[in-house]
Write a protein that holds these residues in place. Structure first.
Motif, PDB file in Angstrom:
ATOM      1  N   ASP A  16     -13.543 -48.366-134.340  1.00 29.12           N
ATOM      2  CA  ASP A  16     -12.177 -48.876-134.518  1.00 29.12           C
ATOM      3  C   ASP A  16     -12.137 -50.395-134.572  1.00 29.12           C
ATOM      4  OD1 ASP A  16     -11.196 -46.283-134.546  1.00 29.12           O
ATOM      5  OD2 ASP A  16     -10.576 -46.310-132.444  1.00 29.12           O
ATOM      6  N   GLY A  17     -13.295 -51.050-134.446  1.00 27.45           N
ATOM      7  CA  GLY A  17     -13.341 -52.505-134.500  1.00 27.45           C
ATOM      8  C   GLY A  17     -12.949 -53.187-133.208  1.00 27.45           C
ATOM      9  N   LEU A  18     -12.851 -52.433-132.116  1.00 23.80           N
ATOM     10  CA  LEU A  18     -12.475 -53.006-130.821  1.00 23.80           C
ATOM     11  C   LEU A  18     -13.683 -53.573-130.085  1.00 23.80           C
ATOM     12  CD1 LEU A  18      -9.987 -50.201-129.722  1.00 23.80           C
ATOM     13  CD2 LEU A  18      -9.463 -52.428-130.774  1.00 23.80           C
ATOM     14  N   LEU A  19     -14.871 -53.131-130.451  1.00 24.91           N
ATOM     15  CA  LEU A  19     -16.134 -53.653-129.929  1.00 24.91           C
ATOM     16  C   LEU A  19     -16.988 -54.064-131.120  1.00 24.91           C
ATOM     17  CD1 LEU A  19     -16.960 -51.010-127.144  1.00 24.91           C
ATOM     18  CD2 LEU A  19     -16.070 -53.336-126.833  1.00 24.91           C
ATOM     19  N   PRO A  20     -17.977 -54.920-130.904  1.00 28.32           N
ATOM     20  CA  PRO A  20     -18.816 -55.357-132.024  1.00 28.32           C
ATOM     21  C   PRO A  20     -19.517 -54.192-132.705  1.00 28.32           C
ATOM     22  CG  PRO A  20     -19.358 -56.575-130.000  1.00 28.32           C
ATOM     23  CD  PRO A  20     -18.392 -55.497-129.615  1.00 28.32           C
ATOM     24  N   SER A  21     -19.684 -54.318-134.010  1.00 26.14           N
ATOM     25  CA  SER A  21     -20.500 -53.323-134.718  1.00 26.14           C
ATOM     26  C   SER A  21     -21.966 -53.565-134.353  1.00 26.14           C
ATOM     27  CB  SER A  21     -20.278 -53.405-136.230  1.00 26.14           C
ATOM     28  OG  SER A  21     -20.686 -54.655-136.727  1.00 26.14           O
ATOM     29  N   VAL A  22     -22.809 -52.650-134.734  1.00 26.86           N
ATOM     30  CA  VAL A  22     -24.196 -52.641-134.268  1.00 26.86           C
ATOM     31  C   VAL A  22     -25.077 -53.515-135.177  1.00 26.86           C
ATOM     32  CG1 VAL A  22     -26.113 -51.128-133.692  1.00 26.86           C
ATOM     33  CG2 VAL A  22     -23.764 -50.345-133.353  1.00 26.86           C
ATOM     34  N   PRO A  23     -25.840 -54.446-134.589  1.00 27.42           N
ATOM     35  CA  PRO A  23     -26.663 -55.338-135.410  1.00 27.42           C
ATOM     36  C   PRO A  23     -27.653 -54.631-136.339  1.00 27.42           C
ATOM     37  CG  PRO A  23     -26.503 -56.208-133.194  1.00 27.42           C
ATOM     38  CD  PRO A  23     -25.871 -54.831-133.170  1.00 27.42           C
ATOM     39  N   ILE A  24     -28.289 -53.547-135.907  1.00 27.66           N
ATOM     40  CA  ILE A  24     -29.257 -52.876-136.782  1.00 27.66           C
ATOM     41  C   ILE A  24     -28.575 -52.290-138.008  1.00 27.66           C
ATOM     42  CG2 ILE A  24     -29.214 -50.633-135.599  1.00 27.66           C
ATOM     43  CD1 ILE A  24     -32.318 -52.358-137.153  1.00 27.66           C
TER      44      ILE A  24
END
Length: 176
Positions: free
Chosen positions: A47-55
């Motif tokens: 939902d974009g409330l936490l950072p997306s995953v770097p990998i």
């Protein structure tokens, strides 16, 4: 049954919608991880409330569907992912499948619990290239207990062709 073109259009549209919601890549804090169940944590990322995953940013794949016990990632391999032999490196397959099966296990965990991959067994069935188009890795839970989670996954294209399949065993533990 949808045609190949309809399925491809639906996959691309779904990917655009998900990408529009994702936050920039980063790492969530332990407090953010512990704030809810595994599924709630994953949903906050989506939902974009936490950072997306770097990998996912590194290899250009994203989660497109998810529910407890079933998670789907989509990516479009390209020449950046090639090995010296002219096809997509096996690490791409493994990373995509590890994400799908690991998150499937994570989606079943109660608040305060985490996991790590103990074993990942991947069988590569056919080569991926920059002409393969988008592929999806679907992870499905087989069993999640107090200490061990087991899941299986498959990578397929829009035509349903199988590129790889995997199983994982994950260690389940209480977060510090």
């Amino acid at each position: 049954m949808a045609s190949r073109e309809e399925t491809l259009a639906a996959w691309r549209q779904q990917e655009q919608q998900v990408r529009a919601r994702l936050a920039p890549a980063g790492v969530s804090s332990l407090d953010q991880l512990k704030a809810g169940s595994g599924m709630e944590f994953l949903q906050r990322i989506w939902d974009g409330l936490l950072p997306s995953v770097p990998i996912g940013e590194t290899l250009d794949f994203i989660p497109v569907e998810g529910e407890p016990g079933r998670i789907v990632f989509q990516g479009t391999p390209d020449r950046r992912h090639y090995n010296p032999l002219g096809s997509v490196h096996g690490g791409y397959f493994c990373t995509l499948l590890d994400s799908a099966v690991g998150c499937a296990v994570h989606s079943m965990l109660p608040q305060g619990m985490g996991y790590t991959t103990l074993e990942l067994k991947v069988n590569l069935v056919r080569a991926l290239t920059d002409k393969s188009g988008p592929v999806r890795a679907e992870g499905r839970v087989i069993q999640v207990g107090k200490q061990v989670g087991i899941a299986e996954g498959r990578i397929v294209d829009v035509d349903g062709r199988l590129y790889a399949h995997a199983t994982t065993t994950c260690l389940v533990f209480a977060l510090p």
